[in-house]
Design a protein around this motif. Sequence first.
Motif, PDB file in Angstrom:
ATOM      1  N   CYS A 237       0.756  -1.123  -0.039  1.00  0.00           N
ATOM      2  CA  CYS A 237      -0.161   0.035  -0.106  1.00  0.00           C
ATOM      3  C   CYS A 237       0.820   1.320  -0.017  1.00  0.00           C
ATOM      4  CB  CYS A 237      -0.989  -0.065   1.280  1.00  0.00           C
ATOM      5  SG  CYS A 237      -0.073  -0.312   2.928  1.00  0.00           S
ATOM      6  N   HIS A 238       1.500   1.728   1.120  1.00  0.00           N
ATOM      7  CA  HIS A 238       2.082   2.825   1.216  1.00  0.00           C
ATOM      8  C   HIS A 238       3.820   2.875   1.129  1.00  0.00           C
ATOM      9  CE1 HIS A 238      -0.736   6.177   1.769  1.00  0.00           C
ATOM     10  NE2 HIS A 238      -1.258   5.139   2.361  1.00  0.00           N
ATOM     11  N   GLU A 239       4.101   1.723   0.683  1.00  0.00           N
ATOM     12  CA  GLU A 239       5.868   1.682   0.284  1.00  0.00           C
ATOM     13  C   GLU A 239       6.135   2.991  -0.697  1.00  0.00           C
ATOM     14  OE1 GLU A 239       9.436   0.242   1.349  1.00  0.00           O
ATOM     15  OE2 GLU A 239       7.700  -0.059   2.048  1.00  0.00           O
ATOM     16  N   SER A 240       5.235   3.282  -1.670  1.00  0.00           N
ATOM     17  CA  SER A 240       5.463   4.349  -2.589  1.00  0.00           C
ATOM     18  C   SER A 240       5.617   5.484  -1.685  1.00  0.00           C
ATOM     19  CB  SER A 240       4.422   4.387  -3.485  1.00  0.00           C
ATOM     20  OG  SER A 240       4.192   3.407  -4.346  1.00  0.00           O
ATOM     21  N   THR A 241       5.023   5.777  -0.810  1.00  0.00           N
ATOM     22  CA  THR A 241       5.010   6.879   0.255  1.00  0.00           C
ATOM     23  C   THR A 241       6.484   6.987   1.043  1.00  0.00           C
ATOM     24  OG1 THR A 241       2.686   7.241   0.647  1.00  0.00           O
ATOM     25  CG2 THR A 241       4.205   7.632   2.603  1.00  0.00           C
ATOM     26  N   SER A 242       6.676   5.740   1.647  1.00  0.00           N
ATOM     27  CA  SER A 242       7.913   5.379   2.345  1.00  0.00           C
ATOM     28  C   SER A 242       9.216   5.964   1.561  1.00  0.00           C
ATOM     29  CB  SER A 242       8.482   4.182   2.824  1.00  0.00           C
ATOM     30  OG  SER A 242       7.125   3.950   3.747  1.00  0.00           O
ATOM     31  N   VAL A 243       9.177   5.567   0.298  1.00  0.00           N
ATOM     32  CA  VAL A 243      10.187   5.675  -0.795  1.00  0.00           C
ATOM     33  C   VAL A 243      10.440   7.227  -1.282  1.00  0.00           C
ATOM     34  CG1 VAL A 243      11.248   5.019  -2.815  1.00  0.00           C
ATOM     35  CG2 VAL A 243      10.339   3.506  -1.639  1.00  0.00           C
ATOM     36  N   ALA A 244       9.115   7.529  -1.627  1.00  0.00           N
ATOM     37  CA  ALA A 244       9.183   9.068  -2.009  1.00  0.00           C
ATOM     38  C   ALA A 244       9.407  10.129  -1.177  1.00  0.00           C
ATOM     39  CB  ALA A 244       7.461   9.532  -2.679  1.00  0.00           C
ATOM     40  N   LEU A 245       8.751  10.064   0.080  1.00  0.00           N
ATOM     41  CA  LEU A 245       8.964  11.083   1.245  1.00  0.00           C
ATOM     42  C   LEU A 245      10.375  10.997   1.773  1.00  0.00           C
ATOM     43  CD1 LEU A 245       5.667  11.039   3.158  1.00  0.00           C
ATOM     44  CD2 LEU A 245       6.418  12.357   1.180  1.00  0.00           C
ATOM     45  N   GLN A 246      10.852   9.631   1.749  1.00  0.00           N
ATOM     46  CA  GLN A 246      12.512   9.942   2.306  1.00  0.00           C
ATOM     47  C   GLN A 246      13.413  10.306   1.264  1.00  0.00           C
ATOM     48  OE1 GLN A 246      13.295   8.048   5.182  1.00  0.00           O
ATOM     49  NE2 GLN A 246      15.250   9.048   4.903  1.00  0.00           N
ATOM     50  N   LYS A 247      12.880  10.377  -0.057  1.00  0.00           N
ATOM     51  CA  LYS A 247      13.828  10.924  -0.784  1.00  0.00           C
ATOM     52  C   LYS A 247      13.561  12.544  -1.051  1.00  0.00           C
ATOM     53  CE  LYS A 247      12.647   9.936  -5.412  1.00  0.00           C
ATOM     54  NZ  LYS A 247      12.293   9.218  -6.556  1.00  0.00           N
ATOM     55  N   THR A 248      12.437  12.842  -0.748  1.00  0.00           N
ATOM     56  CA  THR A 248      11.982  14.366  -1.104  1.00  0.00           C
ATOM     57  C   THR A 248      12.212  15.186   0.062  1.00  0.00           C
ATOM     58  OG1 THR A 248       9.616  13.837  -0.827  1.00  0.00           O
ATOM     59  CG2 THR A 248      10.664  14.031  -3.084  1.00  0.00           C
ATOM     60  N   ILE A 249      11.857  14.691   1.240  1.00  0.00           N
ATOM     61  CA  ILE A 249      11.840  15.432   2.494  1.00  0.00           C
ATOM     62  C   ILE A 249      12.692  14.852   3.541  1.00  0.00           C
ATOM     63  CG2 ILE A 249       9.773  16.612   1.919  1.00  0.00           C
ATOM     64  CD1 ILE A 249       8.423  14.686   4.158  1.00  0.00           C
ATOM     65  N   GLY A 250      13.233  13.573   3.284  1.00  0.00           N
ATOM     66  CA  GLY A 250      14.209  12.899   4.456  1.00  0.00           C
ATOM     67  C   GLY A 250      13.728  12.444   5.449  1.00  0.00           C
ATOM     68  N   ASP A 251      12.397  12.195   5.414  1.00  0.00           N
ATOM     69  CA  ASP A 251      11.451  11.203   6.345  1.00  0.00           C
ATOM     70  C   ASP A 251      10.379  10.566   5.787  1.00  0.00           C
ATOM     71  OD1 ASP A 251      12.223  12.109   9.217  1.00  0.00           O
ATOM     72  OD2 ASP A 251      11.833  14.052   8.388  1.00  0.00           O
TER      73      ASP A 251
ATOM     74  N   TYR B 224      -3.679  12.261   1.313  1.00  0.00           N
ATOM     75  CA  TYR B 224      -3.835  11.284   0.105  1.00  0.00           C
ATOM     76  C   TYR B 224      -3.652   9.810   0.604  1.00  0.00           C
ATOM     77  CZ  TYR B 224       1.373  10.444   0.480  1.00  0.00           C
ATOM     78  OH  TYR B 224       2.446  10.154   0.797  1.00  0.00           O
ATOM     79  N   GLY B 225      -4.311   8.858  -0.152  1.00  0.00           N
ATOM     80  CA  GLY B 225      -4.271   7.399   0.144  1.00  0.00           C
ATOM     81  C   GLY B 225      -3.549   6.594  -1.113  1.00  0.00           C
ATOM     82  N   MET B 226      -4.142   5.448  -1.344  1.00  0.00           N
ATOM     83  CA  MET B 226      -3.604   4.534  -2.166  1.00  0.00           C
ATOM     84  C   MET B 226      -4.224   4.796  -3.434  1.00  0.00           C
ATOM     85  SD  MET B 226      -3.751   0.850   0.211  1.00  0.00           S
ATOM     86  CE  MET B 226      -5.416   0.819   0.495  1.00  0.00           C
ATOM     87  N   GLY B 227      -4.734   5.516  -3.701  1.00  0.00           N
ATOM     88  CA  GLY B 227      -5.231   5.986  -4.995  1.00  0.00           C
ATOM     89  C   GLY B 227      -4.082   6.564  -6.012  1.00  0.00           C
ATOM     90  N   LEU B 228      -2.961   7.152  -5.088  1.00  0.00           N
ATOM     91  CA  LEU B 228      -1.958   7.640  -5.440  1.00  0.00           C
ATOM     92  C   LEU B 228      -0.748   6.609  -5.370  1.00  0.00           C
ATOM     93  CD1 LEU B 228      -3.097  10.326  -5.337  1.00  0.00           C
ATOM     94  CD2 LEU B 228      -1.034  11.378  -4.615  1.00  0.00           C
ATOM     95  N   THR B 229      -0.754   5.755  -4.391  1.00  0.00           N
ATOM     96  CA  THR B 229       0.767   4.829  -4.438  1.00  0.00           C
ATOM     97  C   THR B 229       0.483   3.683  -5.283  1.00  0.00           C
ATOM     98  OG1 THR B 229      -0.389   3.604  -2.438  1.00  0.00           O
ATOM     99  CG2 THR B 229       0.852   5.899  -1.849  1.00  0.00           C
ATOM    100  N   GLN B 230      -0.636   3.238  -5.658  1.00  0.00           N
ATOM    101  CA  GLN B 230      -0.928   1.994  -6.131  1.00  0.00           C
ATOM    102  C   GLN B 230      -0.952   1.971  -7.585  1.00  0.00           C
ATOM    103  OE1 GLN B 230      -4.208  -0.055  -4.098  1.00  0.00           O
ATOM    104  NE2 GLN B 230      -2.575  -1.481  -3.058  1.00  0.00           N
ATOM    105  N   HIS B 231       0.159   2.651  -8.225  1.00  0.00           N
ATOM    106  CA  HIS B 231       0.428   2.829  -9.761  1.00  0.00           C
ATOM    107  C   HIS B 231       1.767   2.470  -9.973  1.00  0.00           C
ATOM    108  CE1 HIS B 231      -3.592   4.515 -10.481  1.00  0.00           C
ATOM    109  NE2 HIS B 231      -3.444   5.016  -9.387  1.00  0.00           N
ATOM    110  N   ARG B 232       2.085   2.159 -11.161  1.00  0.00           N
ATOM    111  CA  ARG B 232       3.468   2.349 -11.646  1.00  0.00           C
ATOM    112  C   ARG B 232       4.287   3.586 -11.608  1.00  0.00           C
ATOM    113  NH1 ARG B 232       6.824  -0.919 -12.760  1.00  0.00           N
ATOM    114  NH2 ARG B 232       7.550  -0.409 -14.936  1.00  0.00           N
ATOM    115  N   ASN B 233       3.453   4.559 -11.591  1.00  0.00           N
ATOM    116  CA  ASN B 233       4.146   5.921 -11.120  1.00  0.00           C
ATOM    117  C   ASN B 233       3.998   6.352  -9.694  1.00  0.00           C
ATOM    118  OD1 ASN B 233       5.919   6.185 -13.352  1.00  0.00           O
ATOM    119  ND2 ASN B 233       4.644   7.224 -14.638  1.00  0.00           N
ATOM    120  N   GLY B 234       3.584   5.269  -8.822  1.00  0.00           N
ATOM    121  CA  GLY B 234       2.926   5.712  -7.284  1.00  0.00           C
ATOM    122  C   GLY B 234       4.092   6.640  -6.854  1.00  0.00           C
ATOM    123  N   VAL B 235       5.420   6.198  -6.736  1.00  0.00           N
ATOM    124  CA  VAL B 235       6.380   7.173  -5.957  1.00  0.00           C
ATOM    125  C   VAL B 235       6.402   8.282  -6.682  1.00  0.00           C
ATOM    126  CG1 VAL B 235       8.792   7.439  -5.703  1.00  0.00           C
ATOM    127  CG2 VAL B 235       7.549   5.120  -5.522  1.00  0.00           C
TER     128      VAL B 235
END
Length: 753
Positions: free
Chosen positions: A172-186, A355-366
């Motif tokens: 579900c939210h692994e896209s969040t973990s990857v994207a936020l770590q990369k963009t804001i450091g958490d 936001y929720g999984m409507g953003l994360t569960q895509h090929r371009n979720g990150v």
Amino acid sequence: MPAGGWGSVGEVAHILFDQRAALKDSALLAKQNKPDGYACVSCAWAKPANPHPFEFCESGAKATAWETTSKRIGADFFERHTVTELEAWSDHQLEDQGRLTTPLRWDAASDKYRPVAWDTAFAEIGAALRTYEREQVVFYSSGRASLETSYMYGLLARMYGNNNLPDSSNMCHESTSVALQKTIGDGVGTVVLDDFAQTDCIFFFGQNVGVNSPRMLHQLQEARRRGVPIITFNPLRERGLVSFTNPQSPVEMLTGQETAISTQYHQVKPGGDTAAIMGLAKAILALDDDAVAAGAQRVLDTEFIQEHTQGFNDFAQAVRDCGWPDIERESGLKRAALESAAAVYAGSSAVLGVYGMGLTQHRNGVQNVAMIVNLLLLRGNIGKPGAGVCPVRGHSNVQGQRTVGITEKPELAPLDKLKEQYGFEPPTKKGMNTVEACEAILARKVPAFIALGGNFLRAVPETVLMEAAWREIPLTVQIATKLNRNHVIHGKASYILPCLGRIEVDRQLGGEQAVTVEDSTACIHGSRGMAEPASHELLSEPAIVAGIAQATLDPNPRVDWDAWVADYGSIRDAIAETYPDIFHDFNARMWTPGGFRKPVGAAHRVFRTESGKAQFTAPEGLAGDPDLKQNPATMRLFTVRSDGQFNTTIYSHDDRFRGVYGSRMVLFMNRADLAKRALAQGDIVTLRSATDDGVERQVAGLVLVPYDIPEGTIAGYFPECNPLIPLWHHAKESKVPAAKAIDVLVERTGSAK
């Protein structure tokens, strides 16, 4: 019909009665999400320091009734039913049988689960694990286990010899973990509950609040009463984002008063979020250009951008180079609509991006999540009161499990500290995430799969191939409270180990124990069980993990599993030693009203990225799923959840918000698409995957329901539509299954009656 209201009250009353526990659960509900009570076992939405008299929602009440039901599964149940027979039962039928009460081992001769003594089960599981190739055994966890159990489970896996710790976050939210770590450091959001009281604008993307996190409707309603605009981007017009009647307000219940939630509602195409946000950014840059030309105050927060970010110029150039025709085509929205939303954003001083999984569960979720960050950075909407990025997590402790070491990524675990603390060599090789574990199972390379909760086999893609391969696993072990699909499709040797639920009193040698969880806002709370256990034979999750560990691992004088089980405070002391910055004084702080928050640097404009600044990122492209090329014959399917479920748990086959009753085998389609394809309401169709990879994927027996949905797209329920998702169809970088955009062919197999 609004979210909440008498419909919600009726649903709660029905499930309490159905689970034969109405009076008992009614009293328990008064303690749900209270500082001195228990944390809801459903969603992870924040728990306030000053709760409402009834701090639970319809979904949370269903979860409580489901866990504390009076229905029981004993050994006699399995005497009456073979496992092969149970394979034909629905998800709802299996779980509705009630609580598991005794440890079980599958008997091949009779095809039935038979009772097994706890010591025997542990010994047999441990003996088998000691013989397997250690790098191939998988330790999966769902998001409900406590911080204490999760810490022990992660230590068990690493002392065993691997980092194979996939969890529900991978889905579900692994896209969040990857994207936020990369963009804001958490890897987590920057928002707390107080920010909802201070915001002056909320942008909402791809999250069905009325079903997945209904308690958030209180914050949204209060914001609307202050005149705060809520701009929603979602393919379906979800009830909870349209209107809400507060069941806790006598006036609203008696008068039928509703609060309109969304002030603008944009039905973006599934996967069109990057394009929509590009349109917002393009309109904001144009407004800023106009302000510069007129000598007026800038729209962009140039001081914030200069001091706290990098990459702005590249992002701005990408936005300027992006044409409106492309934005409109990929987003499914008109330029005027996006400019209208951008004008509200530009006029607001503190904006939340929810936001929720409507953003994360895509090929371009990150990329989708990074685009949310881009939007917020344009006006300095990170790291100030009332503003920030707010991912809405699902399972009640899925975020917390990562905090205490449930991760397949060794760089995210304090391996040096674990070595020092426990005197062993932690494995440094990357472990398997969910998709990689499935790949290994399909390749027949996994000798054992241990599951700390969840319904893994039902939740993952590629259902048909996965079920066939699952039967070839030498050993499957399920720690669970209820029967589910993962138990009736089983390995060659299979054990079901029934555990106490979080709501139940947990009595150990050291007395009654409490546990902790982390909510979506990174606040950590204590939780105390209050219901009597479903059976005297049940063990707690920490006791089961300790039992497996002691039967499997060589003795280690620095790890006293028995002492940990006797007193969970000693586990918290160990957690505090491993993670002192987060958990110092853990036992003293765990009952803090509203929870204590782990450090989130970005919430204070401390960006722990390589550059020390927040990162603008230009998107690779606008397409939500660039690998899928739609043609006139295909439609784009995305999966949704109903009012009658939470994740893979199906409370009923009804979905009152969408007017569906008695079945989940339905397919929602735009009326224009029905006419274009000579289809009618009630027609029965089969969906076939449009991929060309040599695998036949289909779901048959779906009944068509006309619905307000973007043309060219269709929606069906999760997990019923999972057989259509190829395992390889996942988010780049995060490997989250891309369940929100699946190209399919629609074939009519029966006419409407």
